[in-house]
Design a protein around this motif. Structure first.
Motif, mmCIF file in Angstrom:
data_model
loop_
_atom_site.group_PDB
_atom_site.id
_atom_site.type_symbol
_atom_site.label_atom_id
_atom_site.label_comp_id
_atom_site.label_asym_id
_atom_site.label_seq_id
_atom_site.Cartn_x
_atom_site.Cartn_y
_atom_site.Cartn_z
ATOM 1 N N THR A 28 0.920 -1.152 0.111
ATOM 2 C CA THR A 28 -0.103 -0.339 0.395
ATOM 3 C C THR A 28 1.213 1.415 0.459
ATOM 4 O O THR A 28 2.344 1.411 1.122
ATOM 5 C CB THR A 28 -0.556 -0.140 1.357
ATOM 6 N N ASN A 30 -1.214 3.897 0.923
ATOM 7 C CA ASN A 30 -2.113 4.674 1.294
ATOM 8 C C ASN A 30 -1.028 5.638 2.623
ATOM 9 O O ASN A 30 -0.642 4.731 3.583
ATOM 10 C CB ASN A 30 -3.474 4.144 2.269
ATOM 11 N N TYR A 121 4.404 9.642 -0.747
ATOM 12 C CA TYR A 121 3.447 7.843 -0.452
ATOM 13 C C TYR A 121 4.863 7.108 -0.661
ATOM 14 O O TYR A 121 5.014 6.472 0.641
ATOM 15 C CB TYR A 121 2.914 7.944 -0.930
ATOM 16 N N VAL A 339 -7.650 2.556 -2.188
ATOM 17 C CA VAL A 339 -7.747 2.377 -1.044
ATOM 18 C C VAL A 339 -6.442 1.657 -0.928
ATOM 19 O O VAL A 339 -5.821 2.505 0.090
ATOM 20 C CB VAL A 339 -8.490 1.500 -0.038
ATOM 21 N N TYR A 341 -3.502 1.844 -2.932
ATOM 22 C CA TYR A 341 -2.940 2.551 -3.554
ATOM 23 C C TYR A 341 -3.751 4.001 -4.343
ATOM 24 O O TYR A 341 -4.660 4.405 -4.833
ATOM 25 C CB TYR A 341 -2.668 2.552 -4.830
ATOM 26 N N PRO A 342 -4.563 4.860 -3.770
ATOM 27 C CA PRO A 342 -4.746 6.449 -3.365
ATOM 28 C C PRO A 342 -4.831 6.917 -4.940
ATOM 29 O O PRO A 342 -2.996 6.733 -5.497
ATOM 30 C CB PRO A 342 -5.167 7.065 -2.106
ATOM 31 N N PRO A 348 -6.874 10.758 0.508
ATOM 32 C CA PRO A 348 -7.062 8.988 0.512
ATOM 33 C C PRO A 348 -7.863 8.419 1.138
ATOM 34 O O PRO A 348 -8.303 8.766 2.241
ATOM 35 C CB PRO A 348 -4.786 8.666 1.078
ATOM 36 N N VAL A 350 -10.362 5.609 3.235
ATOM 37 C CA VAL A 350 -9.767 4.658 4.269
ATOM 38 C C VAL A 350 -11.175 3.425 3.933
ATOM 39 O O VAL A 350 -12.571 4.435 3.646
ATOM 40 C CB VAL A 350 -9.720 4.946 5.263
#
Length: 391
Positions: A28, A30, A121, A339, A341-342, A348, A350
């Motif tokens: 991820t 996020n 990120y 989610v 990888y926003p 972002p 959730v």
């Protein structure tokens, strides 16, 4: 009741827990999920670390993670001028000409918000992985971890333990050097200058060199690196099994990760399974010629199981969030939903799974027993040494 007595948890359980958190962090970008994973690792370390030298190294991993984030963002500013989006800083571009087959490198230029967020990120993801590894290093006893290594991998295990204990040893050396310098008279104004830094770096490097020589001498005395009593035929058989297993694992992993369909999935699974079996045979063959005794092997109890399962649960939640869960040919969680990888141009999002997944790692802090502190004796050992009182 005895499980809650102060004792050191099995180091393999802590490493399985940390690997589970690191797997979830690698799946991820996020920032909210990454911060949750870092917070979970930090709270667990604060609740269950001891007072040994390796336990005080977690702060170094936090600073290293912060440095990774800063460097990643700075590199996006330096060489990320071609990223589209909202320009937040218009800097003059400068190109470095290169030979004809290679394109020129452009430094600086317009800096977009999406470029900065992408660097932030990515840096947070790598920093979260570093923090998870640092948590395992701060919680697990490296000496006990070496005892848990299979006999065939004792030399590799020694190298790994030496490698992961470098930062804890440096942290302990810095603490002792600073304490020694505080007892000596010196110029207080030079502590914040380059001279003060040199007064710390030189003794720390000297101490690290002395410890390396002592470790090498101790390993040589105990026979590390010896050839053993295996015959040339046994060595060739072991090497052939290990090499064949490595090739099978590599081919099977490539077939499972390849998206072009060059190698079918069933063939890839066969290669992977065959490689694992051959590698296991090589480990068994190599372990038979290693004569090692283990004094009081660590027991695997229910707290170890809970800690390891909590890490696996975090990893499973991360995989489910990144790839989705397919039921009857329909994805319950679409992997394209931003989610894990926003989108860089939006806040972002959730979900409940995204919030609960990283928090499952806190179960380890609740299930693990309190650690045995160096200033406090082991109650189990004291109970064993107590003489029997006659009635």
């Amino acid at each position: 009741m005895s499980a809650r007595l102060p004792r050191d948890l099995h180091p393999v359980a802590w490493w399985l827990w940390a690997i589970g958190l690191a797997v979830a962090a690698s799946l991820t970008t996020n920032p909210y999920l990454l911060l949750l994973l870092v917070g979970t690792a930090t709270l667990t370390v604060l609740a269950r670390r001891g007072d040994q030298p390796w336990s005080r190294s977690f702060r170094l991993y936090l600073w290293l993670g912060l440095l990774v984030v800063v460097v990643r963002v700075v590199f996006r500013v330096l060489v990320g001028s071609g990223y589209p989006g909202t320009v937040v800083l218009d800097l003059p571009a400068w190109s470095l000409p290169l030979p004809e087959p290679v394109l020129a490198i452009t430094f600086l230029g317009p800096v977009t918000l999406e470029s900065l967020l992408g660097g932030l990120y990515d840096g947070m993801r790598l920093a979260a992985i570093i923090v998870c590894v640092g948590a395992a290093n701060a919680l697990a006893n490296p000496k006990r971890l070496l005892r848990s290594v299979p006999p065939a991998l004792y030399e590799i295990g020694t190298a790994l333990v030496v490698a992961v204990s470098v930062l804890p040893q440096l942290a302990d050396s810095v603490r002792r050097v600073r304490a020694a310098q505080a007892l000596r008279a010196g110029d207080p104004a030079s502590r914040g200058r380059v001279r003060g830094l040199r007064r710390i770096v030189v003794p720390v490097l000297e101490d690290a060199f002395e410890r390396s020589l002592a470790l090498a001498a101790g390993m040589d005395t105990r026979g590390y690196g010896r050839a053993g009593s295996a015959t040339p035929g046994q060595r060739r058989t072991t090497g052939a099994l290990m090499l064949s297993g490595l090739l099978g694992v590599c081919v099977g992993t490539y077939a499972l990760l390849d998206q072009t369909g060059a190698v079918s999935r069933p063939v890839g699974r066969g290669f992977l399974l065959g490689g694992l079996l051959l590698a296991a045979g090589g480990l068994v063959s190599a372990g038979r010629r290693v004569e090692r005794t283990r004094y009081r092997p660590d027991r695997w109890r229910w707290p170890e199981v809970v800690v390891a399962v909590s890490g696996v649960a975090v990893a499973v939640a991360g995989v489910a969030l990144a790839r989705g869960i397919e039921v009857d040919g329909r994805f319950l969680l679409d992997p394209q939903v931003a989610v894990a990888y926003p989108d860089l141009s939006a806040v972002p999002p959730v979900t409940l799974l995204a919030l609960v997944g990283p928090l499952l790692g806190l179960v380890a802090a609740l299930a693990a027993p309190p650690p045995v502190l160096a200033a406090r004796p082991d109650p189990v050992a004291l109970r064993r040494r107590e003489p029997a009182v006659a009635a």
